[in-house]
Write an enzyme that holds these catalytic residues in place. Structure first.
Site, short mmCIF file in Angstrom:
data_model
loop_
_atom_site.label_atom_id
_atom_site.label_comp_id
_atom_site.label_asym_id
_atom_site.label_seq_id
_atom_site.Cartn_x
_atom_site.Cartn_y
_atom_site.Cartn_z
N CYS A 198 6.89 39.11 7.48
CA CYS A 198 6.41 38.11 8.26
C CYS A 198 4.89 37.68 7.80
O CYS A 198 4.49 36.60 8.12
CB CYS A 198 5.98 38.74 9.55
SG CYS A 198 7.32 39.26 10.48
N CYS A 209 14.83 30.81 11.03
CA CYS A 209 14.43 31.87 10.53
C CYS A 209 13.36 32.63 11.44
O CYS A 209 13.13 33.71 11.40
CB CYS A 209 13.89 31.88 9.32
SG CYS A 209 15.06 31.34 8.07
#
Lengths: 428, 146
Positions: free
Chosen positions: B125, B51
């Site tokens: 994030c 990822c």
């Protein structure tokens, strides 16, 4: 460390060559006439674009009427895809492209699928090369268009365009013979007063072969007929010309009435400029700049390519020697002279890009974090790169103004940046 | 050294990150470069390399006050992931240390706020920071039979 600016993103766009800018300048303030105007100012502009058209045609090995000016690579690709597919849908609704085409092709394909076309996406191998065998097997009687890029923008892989063109040409010939045979039997049928439905009589025109040469121009030969391309996309902003201008070469077989009932469909409508294929007042200064940029890049092409290959190989050797865990993405040999694309294990691409950016070094990455859709580069995934390495990819594309000193400076910063990121990285 | 002075711009024009994010990205706080010999009370690992983000957080807990004394980390990820981790470690240890309950309920929005905002598409994030901290706290609680 001494600060410096090193632009290593020339595949994204190139700076305008000062000579190009000089050629363009008069067309903003003094020679601003609309090429469609009948007065002297207008005629002057018209003259300028026709002179440019001749020059560009000469370099592409084409005739002036085979050049259609557009707003750039994306529009040229769109015009090729939509223009050809929509105009010739009666002949078939099958289109073949490679899986690593630019989005200007792939997204056009998605739209064409919605319009009822069937698209075959050809896989590429680990090096990013299209398989000629798979291409051969994918060609069908209803294939009207094949679009395969000359060189890839991310990994720099150069496709065997001439061989691809040859396969398509052979298919056209076979198809022509087959259909001539059909026509012969139809003639017989006609004599027997049986119905026939053949409006077109030159079937060897299909499929049309288009190639996107945006990245290839300035590095590789671009004479369309020698390559065997029926249509070819070019962009000015990749060859040290201005942005917002490009062209589509289209063999006149497909743009003049000739033996065909139809010609390609425009995607922009209006004043009928570019023989009705691309309406809108011409970007005169852009066209003049594009033409000048192409002249310069063609003159320098061979020597500049040699210089870039040397410089790139020096850069790549140093990267491989001074940094461990480096994987080169794409083919080493069939590669654009200015392209380096590597994955550096454990070093996320966007982080690296931003550290380099801080020292004035500009590059790009296939990491998800740098993209708008948050997925890593489809090109890197297509060549079988694991996700984890796609996130760690970085692309350096050298250019006309890149010197060895720039590479030495970049190496110094790169080695330190990689060390820093690996230090704080949770994977090794 | 060249420092670019551009303001935060969520549409991607100019530098897309705030000054605080840049500061934490270029000068990350509380990094643990080598965990050998580091006696953590709790460890949390979240994310996956596929990822594009992996984070490990180590914490030391004051057994009397049940507050975080130290919070160290390492992250594989983009600039916002690194800055978020760094900011999380600052928040966990400032003002005498975060109490475990607060640490368990820390939200990504709180980290993003302290960073001066993140461009929308970068919000995800920041998710790793609070998750890694929560994992580390849970690891501590498990180890201590709580």
């Amino acid at each position: 460390m001494k600060s410096k600016q090193v632009y290593l993103d020339n595949a994204s766009t190139t700076p305008v060559d000062p000579r190009v800018l000089k050629a363009m300048l008069p067309y903003f303030k003094e020679r601003y006439g609309n090429p469609s105007s009948l007065h002297a100012l207008g005629r002057e502009s018209k003259n300028a674009i026709e002179t440019a058209r001749k020059n560009i045609a000469k370099h592409i090995g084409a005739e002036p009427e085979e050049i259609i000016f557009t707003s750039g690579g994306t529009e040229s690709d769109n015009l090729a895809m939509f223009g050809i597919a929509r105009a010739y849908k009666e002949k078939g609704k099958h289109v073949i492209v490679s899986g690593i085409e630019h989005k200007a092709i792939l997204d056009a394909c998605k739209k064409l699928e919605k319009e009822g076309f069937e698209i075959t996406y050809l896989d590429v191998d680990k090096k990013g090369l299209v398989s000629l065998e798979k291409l051969s097997l994918s060609l069908r009687r209803d294939t009207i268009l094949v679009s395969i890029m000359y060189a890839n923008n991310e990994i720099g892989t150069i496709q065997p365009i001439k061989e691809i063109a040859k396969i398509i040409q052979e298919f056209k010939t076979v198809r022509h013979c087959e259909e001539s045979a059909t026509r012969q039997s139809e003639k017989t049928n006609r004599l027997l007063r049986l119905p026939h439905n053949d409006r077109f009589n030159n079937n060897s025109l299909f499929p049309i072969f288009h190639t996107d040469a945006c990245q290839a121009a300035s590095a590789l030969p671009i004479k369309a007929k020698e390559l065997g391309a029926d249509a070819l996309t070019m962009s000015s902003s990749k060859i040290y010309g201005p942005k917002g201008i490009g062209c589509l070469y289209l063999n006149k077989k497909y743009s003049s009435t000739g033996s065909l009932q139809a010609k390609i469909e425009p995607i922009i409508f209006g004043g009928g400029q570019e023989r009705g294929l691309r309406s809108g007042t011409e970007n005169v200064a852009g066209i003049v700049g594009f033409s000048e940029a192409l002249s310069i890049s063609e003159k320098k092409r061979v020597s500049e390519s040699k210089r870039l290959i040397k410089l790139r190989d020096y850069f790549l050797r140093r990267i491989q020697k001074e940094i461990d865990g480096v994987l080169v993405n794409g083919d080493i040999k069939q590669r654009l002279p200015n392209n380096i694309n590597v994955s550096i294990k454990g070093v996320e691409g966007e982080s690296l890009l931003l550290l380099l950016d801080r020292y004035g070094i500009y590059c790009s990455t296939g990491s998800a974090c740098s993209s708008l859709d948050l997925s890593p580069s489809y090109v890197l995934l297509s060549i079988g790169l694991p996700l984890e390495l796609a996130h760690c990819s970085v692309r350096f594309t050298l250019g006309r103004y890149t010197k060895k000193g720039d590479i030495d400076y970049t190496m110094k910063v790169l080695v330190e940046s990689v060390k820093k990121i690996r230090g704080i990285s949770s994977i090794k | 050294m060249k420092q670019q002075k551009k303001s935060c711009s969520p549409d991607g024009a100019g530098w897309i990150y705030s000054e605080t994010i840049k500061d934490h990205f270029f000068h990350p706080r509380n990094i643990l470069l080598d965990e050998t010999g580091y006696k953590a009370d709790g460890v949390g690992t979240v994310g996956s390399p596929e990822c594009g983000d992996v984070m490990i957080a180590w914490i030391k807990v004051d057994k009397k006050t049940e507050r975080i004394k130290e919070c160290k980390w390492r992250t594989f990820g983009c600039a916002s992931a690194i800055a978020s981790a760094s900011m999380m470690s600052v928040m966990a240890t400032e003002k005498g240390g975060m109490d475990l309950k607060t640490a368990q309920t820390l939200k990504p929005q709180q980290i993003v706020e302290r960073l001066g905002g993140l461009p929308d598409r970068k919000f995800h994030c920041s998710v790793l920071g609070h998750e890694a901290l929560r994992e580390a706290v849970e690891d501590y609680l498990n180890k201590n039979g709580k």
